[in-house]
Scaffold this motif. Structure first.
Motif, PDB file in Angstrom:
ATOM      1  N   GLN A   1       1.501   6.680  -6.944  1.00  0.00           N
ATOM      2  CA  GLN A   1       0.317   7.437  -7.368  1.00  0.00           C
ATOM      3  C   GLN A   1       0.445   8.914  -7.050  1.00  0.00           C
ATOM      4  O   GLN A   1      -0.247   9.734  -7.631  1.00  0.00           O
TER       5      GLN A   1
ATOM      6  N   ARG B   1       2.267   1.774  -3.506  1.00  0.00           N
ATOM      7  CA  ARG B   1       1.183   2.231  -4.389  1.00  0.00           C
ATOM      8  C   ARG B   1       0.904   3.716  -4.167  1.00  0.00           C
ATOM      9  O   ARG B   1       0.756   4.480  -5.124  1.00  0.00           O
ATOM     10  N   ARG B   2       0.854   4.138  -2.912  1.00  0.00           N
ATOM     11  CA  ARG B   2       0.578   5.535  -2.607  1.00  0.00           C
ATOM     12  C   ARG B   2       1.702   6.439  -3.121  1.00  0.00           C
ATOM     13  O   ARG B   2       1.441   7.511  -3.680  1.00  0.00           O
ATOM     14  N   CYS B   3       2.942   5.990  -2.962  1.00  0.00           N
ATOM     15  CA  CYS B   3       4.081   6.804  -3.415  1.00  0.00           C
ATOM     16  C   CYS B   3       4.075   6.981  -4.932  1.00  0.00           C
ATOM     17  O   CYS B   3       4.342   8.072  -5.446  1.00  0.00           O
TER      18      CYS B   3
ATOM     19  N   GLY C   1      -5.913   8.788  -6.663  1.00  0.00           N
ATOM     20  CA  GLY C   1      -6.444   7.576  -7.254  1.00  0.00           C
ATOM     21  C   GLY C   1      -6.282   7.601  -8.761  1.00  0.00           C
ATOM     22  O   GLY C   1      -5.864   8.602  -9.342  1.00  0.00           O
TER      23      GLY C   1
ATOM     24  N   SER D   1      -0.571  -4.903  -6.233  1.00  0.00           N
ATOM     25  CA  SER D   1      -0.956  -3.619  -5.654  1.00  0.00           C
ATOM     26  C   SER D   1      -0.974  -2.523  -6.716  1.00  0.00           C
ATOM     27  O   SER D   1      -1.858  -1.660  -6.717  1.00  0.00           O
TER      28      SER D   1
ATOM     29  N   ALA E   1      -4.136  -0.303  -8.132  1.00  0.00           N
ATOM     30  CA  ALA E   1      -4.104   1.160  -8.145  1.00  0.00           C
ATOM     31  C   ALA E   1      -4.488   1.737  -9.499  1.00  0.00           C
ATOM     32  O   ALA E   1      -4.611   2.949  -9.641  1.00  0.00           O
TER      33      ALA E   1
ATOM     34  N   ARG F   1       0.825  -1.211   0.000  1.00  0.00           N
ATOM     35  CA  ARG F   1       0.000   0.000   0.000  1.00  0.00           C
ATOM     36  C   ARG F   1       0.857   1.257   0.000  1.00  0.00           C
ATOM     37  O   ARG F   1       0.515   2.257  -0.634  1.00  0.00           O
ATOM     38  N   THR F   2       1.985   1.203   0.722  1.00  0.00           N
ATOM     39  CA  THR F   2       2.881   2.361   0.774  1.00  0.00           C
ATOM     40  C   THR F   2       3.468   2.649  -0.598  1.00  0.00           C
ATOM     41  O   THR F   2       3.515   3.798  -1.040  1.00  0.00           O
TER      42      THR F   2
ATOM     43  N   GLY G   1      -0.423   9.947  -4.159  1.00  0.00           N
ATOM     44  CA  GLY G   1      -1.538  10.176  -3.247  1.00  0.00           C
ATOM     45  C   GLY G   1      -2.883  10.216  -3.925  1.00  0.00           C
ATOM     46  O   GLY G   1      -3.908  10.249  -3.280  1.00  0.00           O
TER      47      GLY G   1
END
Length: 328
Positions: A17, A13-15, A21, A43, A47, A10-11, A19
């Protein structure tokens, strides 16, 4: 090989992206190398990325190909090694060696001008074996606009060791860690630390089940660092060009053979008689040491030398050629 544990997915994916979607519109394309069992791949797919997975280890291919067949074109799996891209060996390439031309044709990515937007994002975990050599090879390719960089300013999102990240971001004056790699990386890339993760978040496929954490030595090395390396848009302004970049690289490398030596001594070793005049024009102190120069100083110095009657691009020809061959 290091394999990310599920809780890290998840970390990452967030990086990648930023932040946000996936949102409407076409899915962003990501080239992932050495995905292993596909923990992070899944993951990234969740995303909203379209992923091309470049896997060199045949042990992981079956599961990745099974995942590929279950999706509607969102994942493509290729048997290949990112760090065996465009080898200098003659003849047809055999997997896991890869041709960037064929790979980018498969990706559907075409070349764009250097100052255009990033044409492709790459993500992966850099193997710890020969990690420094792998970073050098990417740097050479970027400065020469060869291999993946023939297509533009390809963005790298890499997990690298904390000790190598420390070298990449070192400041002038720290003679032990401020190196030729530091100067060239800071000039060539915008370097952004996205995340630091303890080694314990990674598994390994070593037969003994241990975690092959490299020894730290004098540098901190308690984490894997997710680092974004985006080539600088203005890198090739002034006298620096892809055609003479290998000469520039060798000049910087030679300058750090003795990092505490004086710049005037180095210039004299290059048979430059008017070094005092040159340094005055560049506003560089005469007593400056090689490890005290900022990356921009090296570029300005090289450009000034290019305009000097006593400096030609053939000056380092044999040394540059040997160094390039070694990197490849």
């Amino acid at each position: 090989r290091f394999i990310a544990c599920p809780q890290l997915a998840r970390t990452v994916r967030r990086c990648l992206q930023g932040g946000a979607g996936p949102g409407p519109g076409p899915q962003p394309l990501l080239l992932e190398f050495a995905p292993g069992p596909g923990i992070l791949t899944q993951s990234l797919l969740d995303a909203g990325f379209r992923v091309v997975a470049l896997e060199s280890n045949s042990d992981f291919l079956t599961d990745l190909q099974s995942l590929e067949s279950s999706l509607d074109g969102q994942l493509k799996v290729i048997h290949g090694d990112f760090f065996r891209m465009d080898p200098m060996a003659k003849g047809a390439l055999k997997p896991p060696a890869v041709s960037s031309e064929k790979l980018f044709e498969t990706l559907g990515v075409t070349a764009v001008p250097w100052r255009a937007d990033v044409p492709l994002k790459v993500f992966g975990i850099v193997p710890q074996q020969l990690e420094r050599n792998r970073l050098w090879r990417l740097l050479f390719a970027m400065y020469e606009c060869s291999s993946i960089y023939r297509y533009g300013r390809v963005e790298l999102n890499l997990f690298i060791s904390e000790k190598e990240y420390t070298v990449l971001t070192a400041k002038p004056g720290k003679s032990k860690i401020y190196q030729a790699l530091t100067v060239l990386a800071q000039l060539g890339y915008e370097i952004e630390l996205l995340h630091k993760e303890p080694w314990s978040s990674f598994a390994t496929n070593l037969k003994n089940g241990g975690l092959a954490i490299p020894k730290a030595g004098r540098l901190p090395n308690d984490h894997f660092c997710l680092v974004r390396l985006t080539p600088q848009q203005n890198l090739f302004t002034g006298g620096l060009k892809p055609s003479n970049a290998s000469t520039f690289i060798f000049m910087v490398k030679q300058s750090f053979a003795k990092p505490k030596s004086k710049l005037t001594d180095r210039l004299n070793s290059w048979s430059l008689d008017n070094s005092d005049t040159l340094l005055k024009a560049l506003e560089i102190p005469k007593n400056a040491s090689m490890c005290n120069l900022y990356p921009e100083d090296y570029k300005r110095l090289f450009e000034a030398l290019q305009n000097s009657d006593l400096f030609a691009e053939t000056f380092f020809h044999d040394e540059v050629l040997a160094s390039t061959r070694t990197m490849n």
